[in-house]
Design a protein around this motif. Structure first.
Motif, PDB file in Angstrom:
ATOM      1  N   ALA A  90     -23.678  16.774 -25.320  1.00 30.10           N
ATOM      2  CA  ALA A  90     -23.328  17.815 -26.287  1.00 30.10           C
ATOM      3  C   ALA A  90     -21.964  18.403 -25.909  1.00 30.10           C
ATOM      4  CB  ALA A  90     -24.388  18.907 -26.283  1.00 30.10           C
ATOM      5  N   GLN A  91     -21.270  18.884 -26.908  1.00 28.29           N
ATOM      6  CA  GLN A  91     -19.958  19.473 -26.664  1.00 28.29           C
ATOM      7  C   GLN A  91     -19.822  20.720 -27.515  1.00 28.29           C
ATOM      8  OE1 GLN A  91     -17.769  15.922 -27.647  1.00 28.29           O
ATOM      9  NE2 GLN A  91     -17.567  16.451 -29.804  1.00 28.29           N
ATOM     10  N   SER A  92     -19.021  21.665 -27.050  1.00 23.88           N
ATOM     11  CA  SER A  92     -18.791  22.891 -27.802  1.00 23.88           C
ATOM     12  C   SER A  92     -17.394  23.411 -27.523  1.00 23.88           C
ATOM     13  CB  SER A  92     -19.834  23.956 -27.457  1.00 23.88           C
ATOM     14  OG  SER A  92     -19.685  24.374 -26.124  1.00 23.88           O
ATOM     15  N   VAL A  93     -16.911  24.242 -28.423  1.00 23.89           N
ATOM     16  CA  VAL A  93     -15.572  24.819 -28.322  1.00 23.89           C
ATOM     17  C   VAL A  93     -15.661  26.308 -28.607  1.00 23.89           C
ATOM     18  CG1 VAL A  93     -13.244  24.835 -29.271  1.00 23.89           C
ATOM     19  CG2 VAL A  93     -14.475  22.677 -29.054  1.00 23.89           C
ATOM     20  N   THR A  94     -15.011  27.099 -27.767  1.00 23.39           N
ATOM     21  CA  THR A  94     -14.941  28.545 -27.970  1.00 23.39           C
ATOM     22  C   THR A  94     -13.485  28.966 -28.064  1.00 23.39           C
ATOM     23  OG1 THR A  94     -16.973  28.896 -26.711  1.00 23.39           O
ATOM     24  CG2 THR A  94     -15.563  30.804 -27.071  1.00 23.39           C
ATOM     25  N   GLN A  95     -13.120  29.512 -29.193  1.00 24.33           N
ATOM     26  CA  GLN A  95     -11.803  30.107 -29.330  1.00 24.33           C
ATOM     27  C   GLN A  95     -11.976  31.597 -29.087  1.00 24.33           C
ATOM     28  OE1 GLN A  95     -10.705  27.181 -32.926  1.00 24.33           O
ATOM     29  NE2 GLN A  95      -9.047  28.578 -32.410  1.00 24.33           N
ATOM     30  N   LEU A  96     -11.302  32.082 -28.090  1.00 17.17           N
ATOM     31  CA  LEU A  96     -11.605  33.397 -27.545  1.00 17.17           C
ATOM     32  C   LEU A  96     -11.102  34.547 -28.401  1.00 17.17           C
ATOM     33  CD1 LEU A  96     -10.895  32.338 -23.906  1.00 17.17           C
ATOM     34  CD2 LEU A  96     -13.119  32.903 -24.860  1.00 17.17           C
ATOM     35  N   SER A 121     -10.169  24.433 -20.139  1.00  7.25           N
ATOM     36  CA  SER A 121      -9.410  25.173 -21.145  1.00  7.25           C
ATOM     37  C   SER A 121      -8.298  24.307 -21.716  1.00  7.25           C
ATOM     38  CB  SER A 121      -8.825  26.451 -20.551  1.00  7.25           C
ATOM     39  OG  SER A 121      -7.831  26.154 -19.592  1.00  7.25           O
ATOM     40  N   PHE A 122      -7.843  24.702 -22.882  1.00  5.24           N
ATOM     41  CA  PHE A 122      -6.749  23.994 -23.570  1.00  5.24           C
ATOM     42  C   PHE A 122      -6.037  25.042 -24.434  1.00  5.24           C
ATOM     43  CE2 PHE A 122      -4.409  20.387 -24.620  1.00  5.24           C
ATOM     44  CZ  PHE A 122      -4.383  20.090 -25.971  1.00  5.24           C
ATOM     45  N   HIS A 123      -5.298  25.911 -23.775  1.00  9.51           N
ATOM     46  CA  HIS A 123      -4.654  27.030 -24.464  1.00  9.51           C
ATOM     47  C   HIS A 123      -3.364  26.594 -25.134  1.00  9.51           C
ATOM     48  CE1 HIS A 123      -7.715  29.265 -22.571  1.00  9.51           C
ATOM     49  NE2 HIS A 123      -7.074  29.647 -21.476  1.00  9.51           N
ATOM     50  N   LEU A 124      -3.121  27.150 -26.294  1.00 10.52           N
ATOM     51  CA  LEU A 124      -1.936  26.831 -27.100  1.00 10.52           C
ATOM     52  C   LEU A 124      -0.899  27.935 -26.926  1.00 10.52           C
ATOM     53  CD1 LEU A 124      -0.787  24.927 -29.403  1.00 10.52           C
ATOM     54  CD2 LEU A 124      -1.753  26.593 -31.002  1.00 10.52           C
ATOM     55  N   CYS A 182      -8.455  28.621 -25.857  1.00 13.70           N
ATOM     56  CA  CYS A 182      -9.529  27.695 -26.224  1.00 13.70           C
ATOM     57  C   CYS A 182     -10.223  27.215 -24.957  1.00 13.70           C
ATOM     58  CB  CYS A 182      -8.963  26.514 -26.992  1.00 13.70           C
ATOM     59  SG  CYS A 182     -10.142  25.188 -27.321  1.00 13.70           S
ATOM     60  N   ASN A 183     -11.532  27.387 -24.899  1.00 16.73           N
ATOM     61  CA  ASN A 183     -12.343  26.808 -23.833  1.00 16.73           C
ATOM     62  C   ASN A 183     -13.305  25.806 -24.443  1.00 16.73           C
ATOM     63  OD1 ASN A 183     -11.077  28.396 -21.960  1.00 16.73           O
ATOM     64  ND2 ASN A 183     -12.756  29.867 -21.774  1.00 16.73           N
ATOM     65  N   TYR A 184     -13.665  24.796 -23.692  1.00 17.42           N
ATOM     66  CA  TYR A 184     -14.574  23.784 -24.214  1.00 17.42           C
ATOM     67  C   TYR A 184     -15.624  23.452 -23.161  1.00 17.42           C
ATOM     68  CZ  TYR A 184     -12.337  20.444 -21.146  1.00 17.42           C
ATOM     69  OH  TYR A 184     -11.881  19.795 -20.030  1.00 17.42           O
TER      70      TYR A 184
END
Lengths: 117, 113
Positions: free
Chosen positions: B1-7, B73-76, B23-25
């Motif tokens: 399973a995978q999920s994404v949280t945009q803070l 994390s994958f912050h823009l 963005c954290n995943y």
């Protein structure tokens, strides 16, 4: 450039009507997807297809069905529209990298905004 | 399973200021990561992607993002925003197998003059 075309940008339907949303892509992509977009909920996957005549349920398939008779065309069907299906519907396609994995990079259409009264 | 949280659901910023959208995943397998942008009444278009290699990736319109595996994390980021950057931004993750993408709830970036 990849082009994904959704047949209708805006639709207004009555409760109980059958609704067809059409999507065509012109880059011979294997994979096609239907997402629903609602404010604050992001994009939720309804159905997807990895090949002609093949379909798999996404996260929210209830109340929807799909058809993929040709590689370039993926249709979303609402058998009996309800007001809670008022939403923006986004079609997307993807393809594996040449000789490589299926990264999931998506090419989107412009969206179809459906209002069910 | 995978999920994404945009803070952050909304980020207001003044023109020419720097911005970071977070963005954290989570995923049980190796992932590919994406940022998409959606301008009003349009579909989504790819801003940038991380597939492998350098953890700092550059995209269109002066945006960049850094993949941090330990912090998932994958912050823009963009050092100086323009009015035209006003849009909704979505972070997405897809697993190494299968190619399905999971999206965050989106961050609305509003650039004020």
């Amino acid at each position: 450039d990849v082009k994904v075309t959704q047949s209708s940008r805006y639709l207004v339907k009555r409760t109980g009507e059958k609704v067809f949303l059409e999507c065509v892509q012109d880059m011979d992509h294997e994979n096609m997807f239907w997402y629903r977009q609602d404010p604050g909920l992001g994009l939720r996957l309804i159905y997807f297809s990895y090949d002609v005549k093949m379909k798999e349920k996404g996260d929210i398939p209830e109340g929807y069905s799909v058809s993929r008779e040709k590689k370039e065309r993926f249709s979303l069907i609402l058998e009996s529209a309800s007001t809670n299906q008022t939403s923006m519907y986004l079609c997307a396609s993807s393809t594996p990298l040449a000789g490589g994995p299926n990264t999931g990079e998506l090419f989107f259409g412009e969206g179809s905004r459906l209002t069910v009264l | 399973a995978q999920s994404v949280t945009q803070l952050d659901s909304q980020v207001p910023v003044f023109e020419e200021a720097p911005v970071e959208l977070r963005c954290n995943y989570s995923s049980s397998v190796s992932v590919y990561l994406f940022w998409y942008v959606q301008y009003p009444n349009q579909g989504l278009q790819l801003l940038l992607k991380y597939l492998s290699g350098s953890t700092l990736v550059k995209g269109i319109n002066g945006f960049e993002a850094e993949f941090n595996k330990s912090q998932t994390s994958f912050h823009l980021r963009k050092p100086s925003v323009h009015i035209s950057d006003t849009a909704e931004y979505f972070c997405a993750v897809s697993g190494y197998l299968g190619g399905k993408s999971t999206f965050g709830d989106g961050t609305t970036l509003t650039v004020k003059p």
